[in-house]
Design a protein around this motif. Structure first.
Motif, short mmCIF file in Angstrom:
data_model
loop_
_atom_site.label_atom_id
_atom_site.label_comp_id
_atom_site.label_asym_id
_atom_site.label_seq_id
_atom_site.Cartn_x
_atom_site.Cartn_y
_atom_site.Cartn_z
N LEU A 14 0.69 -1.26 0.06
CA LEU A 14 0.06 0.05 -0.10
C LEU A 14 0.83 1.25 0.07
O LEU A 14 0.74 2.03 -0.88
CB LEU A 14 -0.78 -0.10 1.16
CG LEU A 14 -2.11 -1.24 1.22
CD1 LEU A 14 -2.83 -1.00 2.45
CD2 LEU A 14 -2.87 -0.96 -0.01
N LYS A 17 2.23 2.79 -3.11
CA LYS A 17 1.27 3.27 -3.92
C LYS A 17 1.40 4.86 -3.70
O LYS A 17 0.55 5.59 -4.24
CB LYS A 17 -0.04 3.07 -3.89
CG LYS A 17 -0.16 1.23 -4.40
CD LYS A 17 -1.38 0.87 -4.14
CE LYS A 17 -1.72 -0.65 -4.71
NZ LYS A 17 -2.98 -1.25 -4.38
N THR A 18 1.95 5.29 -2.70
CA THR A 18 1.70 6.55 -1.96
C THR A 18 3.12 7.39 -2.34
O THR A 18 4.02 6.94 -2.78
CB THR A 18 1.69 6.81 -0.76
OG1 THR A 18 2.76 6.28 0.09
CG2 THR A 18 0.26 5.70 -0.10
N GLN A 62 -5.23 3.79 0.05
CA GLN A 62 -4.81 2.79 -0.87
C GLN A 62 -5.43 1.50 -1.03
O GLN A 62 -5.32 0.76 -1.99
CB GLN A 62 -3.24 2.73 -1.03
CG GLN A 62 -2.63 4.07 -1.00
CD GLN A 62 -2.81 4.98 -2.35
OE1 GLN A 62 -2.91 4.51 -3.37
NE2 GLN A 62 -3.33 6.45 -1.78
N ASP A 67 -8.25 -5.31 -2.60
CA ASP A 67 -7.21 -5.47 -1.81
C ASP A 67 -7.74 -6.14 -0.27
O ASP A 67 -7.19 -6.96 0.22
CB ASP A 67 -6.22 -4.32 -1.43
CG ASP A 67 -5.56 -3.80 -2.53
OD1 ASP A 67 -5.20 -4.65 -3.43
OD2 ASP A 67 -5.45 -2.58 -2.42
#
Length: 99
Positions: A14, A17-18, A62, A67
């Motif tokens: 996660l 993705k940031t 995210q 997920d």
């Protein structure tokens, strides 16, 4: 207050993705993986509680429904010591359900 705890591997997916910087990742990991309170983490770093919350929130945004369904996410409330005991039990039984 209830809090979602993530597995370290799930957190890593996660956070990738940031655009969080290393400090934000450290704050979010302390809250979301280690199960520490926002205030506790903030005090340790000389920050405001909202800073830790925002870092954790960026990571949690995210988490898509796909997920969440692909991995187990559990919500617990309690102390860090309690979470350590839970992790010890899980590792002892290799994550098998006992009930």
């Amino acid at each position: 207050m209830k809090k979602i705890l993530l597995a370290p591997e799930q957190f890593d997916v996660l956070v990738a993705k940031t655009r969080l910087k290393p400090k934000g990742i450290e704050l979010a990991r302390a809250a979301l993986v280690d199960g520490r309170g926002y205030t506790e983490v903030a005090n340790e770093h000389g920050l405001h509680r909202r800073d830790v919350y925002q870092a954790a929130n960026i990571v949690m945004r995210q988490l898509t429904p796909e997920d969440a369904s692909a991995t187990e996410v559990h919500t617990y409330s309690g102390s860090a010591e309690m979470f350590e005991k839970i992790e010890a039990i899980i590792s002892t039984y290799n994550g098998q359900r006992l009930a």
